[in-house]
Design an enzyme around this catalytic site. Structure first.
Site, PDB file in Angstrom:
ATOM      1  N   HIS A   1       3.696  -6.057  -2.464  1.00  0.00           N
ATOM      2  CA  HIS A   1       2.771  -6.774  -2.922  1.00  0.00           C
ATOM      3  C   HIS A   1       3.724  -7.678  -4.144  1.00  0.00           C
ATOM      4  CE1 HIS A   1      -0.809  -4.720  -1.162  1.00  0.00           C
ATOM      5  NE2 HIS A   1       0.318  -3.705  -1.473  1.00  0.00           N
TER       6      HIS A   1
ATOM      7  N   HIS B   1       1.852  -3.801 -11.850  1.00  0.00           N
ATOM      8  CA  HIS B   1       0.728  -4.061 -12.861  1.00  0.00           C
ATOM      9  C   HIS B   1       1.579  -4.180 -14.278  1.00  0.00           C
ATOM     10  CE1 HIS B   1      -2.412  -3.740  -9.890  1.00  0.00           C
ATOM     11  NE2 HIS B   1      -1.920  -2.649  -9.722  1.00  0.00           N
TER      12      HIS B   1
ATOM     13  N   HIS C   1       1.587   3.868   3.945  1.00  0.00           N
ATOM     14  CA  HIS C   1       1.455   4.754   3.012  1.00  0.00           C
ATOM     15  C   HIS C   1       0.948   6.234   3.356  1.00  0.00           C
ATOM     16  CE1 HIS C   1      -2.107   3.194   2.112  1.00  0.00           C
ATOM     17  NE2 HIS C   1      -1.689   1.940   1.440  1.00  0.00           N
TER      18      HIS C   1
ATOM     19  N   ASP D   1       5.220  -0.011  -0.750  1.00  0.00           N
ATOM     20  CA  ASP D   1       3.891  -0.297  -1.317  1.00  0.00           C
ATOM     21  C   ASP D   1       4.048  -0.671  -2.822  1.00  0.00           C
ATOM     22  OD1 ASP D   1       1.166  -0.741  -1.772  1.00  0.00           O
ATOM     23  OD2 ASP D   1       0.815   1.286  -1.624  1.00  0.00           O
TER      24      ASP D   1
ATOM     25  N   ARG E   1       2.515 -10.444  -5.199  1.00  0.00           N
ATOM     26  CA  ARG E   1       1.200 -10.947  -6.360  1.00  0.00           C
ATOM     27  C   ARG E   1       1.133 -12.551  -6.129  1.00  0.00           C
ATOM     28  NH1 ARG E   1      -1.305  -6.164  -6.193  1.00  0.00           N
ATOM     29  NH2 ARG E   1      -0.236  -4.646  -7.564  1.00  0.00           N
TER      30      ARG E   1
ATOM     31  N   ASN F   1      -3.560  -9.180   0.116  1.00  0.00           N
ATOM     32  CA  ASN F   1      -4.397  -9.009  -0.676  1.00  0.00           C
ATOM     33  C   ASN F   1      -4.285  -9.928  -1.895  1.00  0.00           C
ATOM     34  OD1 ASN F   1      -2.434  -7.141  -1.228  1.00  0.00           O
ATOM     35  ND2 ASN F   1      -4.200  -5.702  -2.164  1.00  0.00           N
TER      36      ASN F   1
ATOM     37  N   HIS G   1       6.308  -3.320   3.273  1.00  0.00           N
ATOM     38  CA  HIS G   1       5.203  -3.055   2.565  1.00  0.00           C
ATOM     39  C   HIS G   1       5.198  -3.354   1.053  1.00  0.00           C
ATOM     40  CE1 HIS G   1       0.961  -0.874   2.314  1.00  0.00           C
ATOM     41  NE2 HIS G   1       1.015  -1.507   1.311  1.00  0.00           N
TER      42      HIS G   1
ATOM     43  N   GLU H   1      -1.995  -4.075   6.274  1.00  0.00           N
ATOM     44  CA  GLU H   1      -2.780  -3.073   5.565  1.00  0.00           C
ATOM     45  C   GLU H   1      -4.295  -3.311   5.683  1.00  0.00           C
ATOM     46  OE1 GLU H   1      -2.681  -0.881   1.318  1.00  0.00           O
ATOM     47  OE2 GLU H   1      -1.757  -2.787   1.444  1.00  0.00           O
TER      48      GLU H   1
ATOM     49  N   HIS I   1      -4.484   0.718   6.358  1.00  0.00           N
ATOM     50  CA  HIS I   1      -4.561   1.606   5.140  1.00  0.00           C
ATOM     51  C   HIS I   1      -5.938   2.437   5.663  1.00  0.00           C
ATOM     52  CE1 HIS I   1      -5.203   1.764   0.332  1.00  0.00           C
ATOM     53  NE2 HIS I   1      -6.110   2.871   1.111  1.00  0.00           N
TER      54      HIS I   1
END
Length: 437
Positions: free
Chosen positions: A54, A310, A238, A306, A56, A86, A52, A136, A170
Site C-alpha cells: 500500500h 501509518h 496475508h 502488506d 498510499r 484502497n 501486496h 485484496e 482478504h
C-alpha cells in the site's frame, strides 16, 4: 555489466552478464567490455516481487508516496511491487486507475496496479486498463467500506475469470469477530513503540482477541469453496493461521504470508502496543511457529509484505482508534536472508517464496529467476553482513518498524532491468514501469 563469481541461491558460483535491461548470459568465465562487479563470497538473488503493498497514493501521501515507498523497497531488495486499490479514490474504474498510474510513474522500481471491487466498481472500464490483479477483494465486509457481499464476490470472480485476471482475497468473516473482546480492555500499561510523554494505557492484545483466528479460517474455507464451485483460482492474501494455509493448499489455491505474521506473535504486543495492530491481527506464538513451518514445507506459496505505513502520531492512539497496518517492504527479504544465514530456511526456498513463485502465480514470465533473457532484476548481498534493524535507518516515510532490533541481512546492490537503483546506501535514477504494459 558483468557480475563475476556470484553465489546463486542453489550454491552454484556463476558469472552473470547484463546487457541493457536483460540478463544476457549466466555461466562461468564470462567476459564483458563494461563494468565488472566482484561478487566473490557474496550471493546474487533475483529481486523480490512483493505482490501486496500500500504505497498510499493518491489520497494519503502523508503516510507514503510512490517515491518513498519504492526507494524503501529498493533498499530492501524488492524490484517489483503490486499496489492495492484502497487509496482515495479507490482504484475501481478507468479514471481512478489513470490517476494512480500517473503517480506511479515516480516509482524507482517496476510495479503493478491492482483493481478493486466495491458496489460502485466499473468492471467494464477496469478490465480495459492494464491492471495487475483484482487486489485484496474484501470478503464478508471484513474491513468496512471495501467489503462486499457473497453475490458481488461471485460476480467479481466470474468477470475476472473472463478477463484472465487473478483475484486476491482478504478473507475474514466479520460475523465471527468476538464483540465481547471490545469490553475486555484491561487498561494495562504498554511500552508502545513510539512512547510519548503521556503514555496511553492500552491492551493491544484485545485486537487479536476481537478479530479471532476462526474468522479468517472460516472465510478462507468459504472463499475457496466458492472459487472451486465456479472453477476459478484465487490467491489468499496475508494468511495468518496455519489452518488457513492448509485449507487454501488443499483447495488448490495459492496463499501468501507476511513477515509480521511469520516473525511476530501476540507475545510481542506488550512491547509493540498499537504499533502491532494490523488486519488480520497477530496470532499466538504456536500459530506463528506453525505458519513458518508451512512456509518452509511449501504449503505457503509466497511472502508478501502488506506494507501498510501509518505515521507515529496516527498509531499513538487506543487499540480501537489506531489504524491497522505496519511497514515491511524494506525488511522482508533481509529478515528471510537472516533466517537462511542461520539455517532456519534454505536460500533456495527464500528465492522461491520471494521471487520465482510470485512470478509464476502472477504470470510475470520475464521476472523471478536469474536466467538468460529475463529482466536483469538482481540483488547482491553479503550473507555474513547481519545487522540489527533500526527504524531511523529505513526509508519509508513513516519512519518506524515493528522489527526494531531484529537481525537482518540487507542488500548492498539492487538492480531493476539493468539499472542500479540502490548501492551501498545511495539511490540511482530508477525508471519503474507497469509490468502489464
Amino acid at each position: 555489466m558483468l557480475i563475476r563469481n556470484a553465489t546463486l541461491a542453489d550454491g552454484r558460483v556463476r558469472d552473470v552478464l547484463v546487457d541493457g535491461e536483460t540478463i544476457a548470459a549466466v555461466g562461468e568465465g564470462l567476459d564483458a567490455d563494461g563494468d565488472v562487479v566482484d561478487a566473490d563470497g557474496k550471493r546474487l538473488f533475483p529481486g523480490m516481487i512483493d505482490a501486496h503493498v500500500h504505497f498510499r497514493e493518491p489520497g494519503y501521501s502523508h503516510k507514503e508516496t510512490w517515491t518513498t515507498g519504492s526507494q524503501s523497497a529498493a533498499a530492501g531488495g524488492v524490484t517489483t511491487v503490486f499496489d492495492q486499490p484502497n487509496t482515495d479514490p479507490p482504484t475501481i474504474d478507468a479514471a481512478s486507475f489513470e490517476e494512480k498510474a500517473r503517480l506511479a510513474r515516480e516509482s524507482a522500481i517496476d510495479y503493478g496496479i491492482n483493481g478493486g471491487v466495491t458496489e460502485a466498481w466499473n468492471p467494464e472500464e477496469l478490465f480495459e486498463e492494464p491492471i495487475a490483479a483484482l487486489g485484496e477483494v474484501f470478503l464478508a465486509d471484513s474491513t468496512g467500506e471495501m467489503g462486499i457481499d457473497a453475490d458481488l464476490f461471485e460476480d467479481a470472480l466470474e468477470k475476472a475469470e473472463e478477463a484472465g485476471v487473478k483475484v486476491t482475497v482478504h478473507a475474514e468473516d466479520a460475523t465471527l469477530f468476538d464483540e465481547a473482546a471490545t469490553e475486555r480492555d484491561d487498561g494495562r500499561e504498554s511500552d508502545a513503540l513510539a512512547s510519548t510523554q503521556d503514555a496511553r494505557p492500552v491492551n493491544a492484545d484485545a485486537w487479536s482477541a476481537y478479530r479471532a483466528a476462526e474468522a479468517e479460517i472460516e472465510a478462507i474455507d468459504r472463499a475457496c469453496t466458492v472459487a472451486n464451485g465456479l472453477d476459478s483460482e484465487i490467491h489468499i492474501a496475508h494468511t495468518s493461521t496455519p489452518e488457513g494455509a492448509d485449507i487454501a493448499d488443499e483447495a488448490g489455491m495459492t496463499c501468501e504470508a507476511t513477515p509480521h505474521h511469520l516473525f511476530l506473535s501476540r507475545d510481542d504486543l506488550e512491547e509493540l502496543g498499537t504499533f502491532g495492530r494490523m488486519n488480520p491481527p497477530l496470532r499466538s506464538e504456536r500459530r506463528r511457529d506453525e505458519l513458518f513451518e508451512r512456509l518452509i514445507d511449501g504449503t505457503v506459496d509466497i511472502v508478501a509484505t502488506d506494507h501498510a505505513p501509518h505515521t507515529r502520531e496516527e498509531k499513538d492512539a487506543s487499540i480501537w482508534d489506531a489504524p491497522s497496518g505496519v511497514p515491511g517492504v524494506e525488511t522482508a527479504l533481509p529478515l528471510l536472508l537472516e533466517e537462511a544465514r542461520t539455517g532456519t530456511i534454505d536460500y533456495e526456498r527464500v528465492r522461491d517464496v520471494t521471487a520465482a513463485n510470485v512470478a509464476d502465480i502472477f504470470e510475470l514470465s520475464n521476472k523471478g529467476r536469474i536466467e538468460a533473457g529475463n529482466d536483469a532484476d538482481l540483488v547482491l548481498f553479503d550473507p555474513d553482513a547481519s545487522v540489527p534493524i533500526r527504524g531511523e535507518a529505513l526509508h519509508s516515510k513513516c519512519g518506524w518498524t515493528p522489527f526494531e532490533g531484529r537481525d537482518a541481512v540487507f542488500p548492498e546492490l539492487t538492480m531493476v532491468r539493468g539499472t542500479v537503483v540502490y548501492h551501498d546506501g545511495e539511490f540511482g535514477e530508477g525508471d519503474g514501469k507497469n509490468v502489464r504494459e
